[in-house]
Design a protein around this motif. Structure first.
Motif, short mmCIF file in Angstrom:
data_model
loop_
_atom_site.label_atom_id
_atom_site.label_comp_id
_atom_site.label_asym_id
_atom_site.label_seq_id
_atom_site.Cartn_x
_atom_site.Cartn_y
_atom_site.Cartn_z
N GLU A 167 4.47 8.15 -6.76
CA GLU A 167 3.55 7.43 -5.13
C GLU A 167 4.14 6.00 -5.49
O GLU A 167 4.72 5.46 -6.32
CB GLU A 167 2.67 7.36 -6.04
CG GLU A 167 1.59 8.46 -5.69
CD GLU A 167 1.32 9.17 -4.47
OE1 GLU A 167 1.45 8.18 -3.84
OE2 GLU A 167 0.76 9.71 -3.58
N ILE A 168 4.28 5.45 -4.27
CA ILE A 168 4.32 4.16 -3.41
C ILE A 168 3.25 3.37 -3.55
O ILE A 168 2.34 3.70 -3.14
CB ILE A 168 6.29 4.41 -2.75
CG1 ILE A 168 6.66 5.12 -2.95
CG2 ILE A 168 5.83 2.94 -2.19
CD1 ILE A 168 7.74 5.08 -1.82
N GLN A 169 3.84 2.23 -3.97
CA GLN A 169 2.74 0.78 -3.52
C GLN A 169 2.18 1.09 -2.32
O GLN A 169 2.81 0.83 -1.35
CB GLN A 169 2.90 0.06 -4.15
CG GLN A 169 1.77 -0.98 -4.16
CD GLN A 169 1.48 -2.62 -4.48
OE1 GLN A 169 1.48 -2.57 -5.79
NE2 GLN A 169 2.77 -3.48 -3.86
N LYS A 170 0.65 0.79 -2.22
CA LYS A 170 0.17 1.52 -0.86
C LYS A 170 -0.77 0.03 -0.85
O LYS A 170 -1.85 -0.40 -1.59
CB LYS A 170 -0.14 2.22 0.05
CG LYS A 170 0.60 3.22 -0.35
CD LYS A 170 0.08 4.73 0.06
CE LYS A 170 -0.81 5.21 -1.03
NZ LYS A 170 0.43 5.50 -2.23
N VAL A 171 -0.59 -1.20 0.11
CA VAL A 171 -1.78 -2.08 -0.13
C VAL A 171 -2.55 -2.41 0.95
O VAL A 171 -2.31 -1.82 2.20
CB VAL A 171 -0.57 -3.71 0.50
CG1 VAL A 171 -1.85 -4.75 0.73
CG2 VAL A 171 -0.28 -3.75 -0.76
#
Length: 243
Positions: free
Chosen positions: A127-131
């Motif tokens: 999982e990639i960081q999502k803001v």
């Protein structure tokens, strides 16, 4: 020469994992013969079929889309509502969204015809960081914000550590704007996290996905990712996030 499952995934038939299952199940033919070998490599001149349908090798394409509210993160909708692919230019390739944003959530979503790439980005381990930026009811206390950061208990388990900060508050209207950065991708996760601390979401937008942002785009706009951006995303997906 490319692996058979990768060719099937790139053509938009399925993710690489599902393509592997199609091969194992004997639903794939190469040059007229059923193939059940996962390691097989094929060339551009080989004729590949999935359940009798020819697989045309497509050039992979990648888009960043600023999804409006009231749009479905899908390629079709049985209720006739707008879907993300309605905003694409006319393409030969069959493009689909990477993951999803809720119908009532706006913001950044990726679209591609590269099944392997999509599967890599969506895998729970990668999982990639999502803001996200949320407008919520009420003004959260510092302890509730720290609770979001530590993780909150949801019906499907406790959320992973996150990053949260209050951007602004409106005492008169009793609302607040809060930024929340997460690495997970559970269904309606951000909304459920705020509900869990007693502050339901009124409006929600995904501001960024990894290093990608909505800079320069208006709602409903779309642009192609550069080859370098695609390479960076692959690298991010294989690097453990630092919380």
């Amino acid at each position: 020469m490319e692996r058979l499952q990768k060719v099937i995934a790139h053509a938009g038939f399925a993710s690489r994992r599902k393509a592997e299952q199609l091969i194992i199940d004997g639903q794939v033919k190469v040059n007229g013969k059923v193939v059940k070998e996962l390691g097989l490599k094929v060339s551009a001149t080989d004729r590949v079929e999935v359940n009798g349908i020819p697989v045309e090798k497509e050039e992979p394409i990648y888009f960043l889309f600023y999804k409006p509210r009231g749009v479905i993160s899908s390629v079709m909708d049985d209720k006739g509502r707008k879907v993300v692919t309605d905003f694409l230019p006319e393409l030969k390739q069959r493009v689909y969204p990477v993951g999803r944003l809720d119908y009532d959530t706006s913001g950044l979503i990726l679209l591609t015809n590269d099944g392997e790439f999509a599967n890599l980005l969506m895998h729970p381990k990668n999982e990639i960081q999502k803001v996200y930026v949320a407008k919520i009811k009420g003004i959260p206390s510092r302890e509730k914000i720290r609770g979001l950061e530590r993780g909150v208990q949801l019906e499907d388990g406790k959320t992973a550590p996150a990053k949260a900060k209050v951007i602004s508050i409106d005492k008169k209207k009793q609302t607040a704007i809060v930024e929340l950065a997460i690495h997970e991708g559970r269904n309606r996760q951000v909304r459920r996290m705020f509900e869990a601390i007693g502050h339901p979401v009124m409006k929600l937008k995904r501001e960024s996905y990894g290093f990608l942002t909505l800079k320069g785009l208006n709602v409903g706009d779309m642009r192609e990712l550069t080859p370098h951006e695609v390479k960076q995303l692959r690298a991010l997906a294989t690097t453990k996030p630092n919380n």
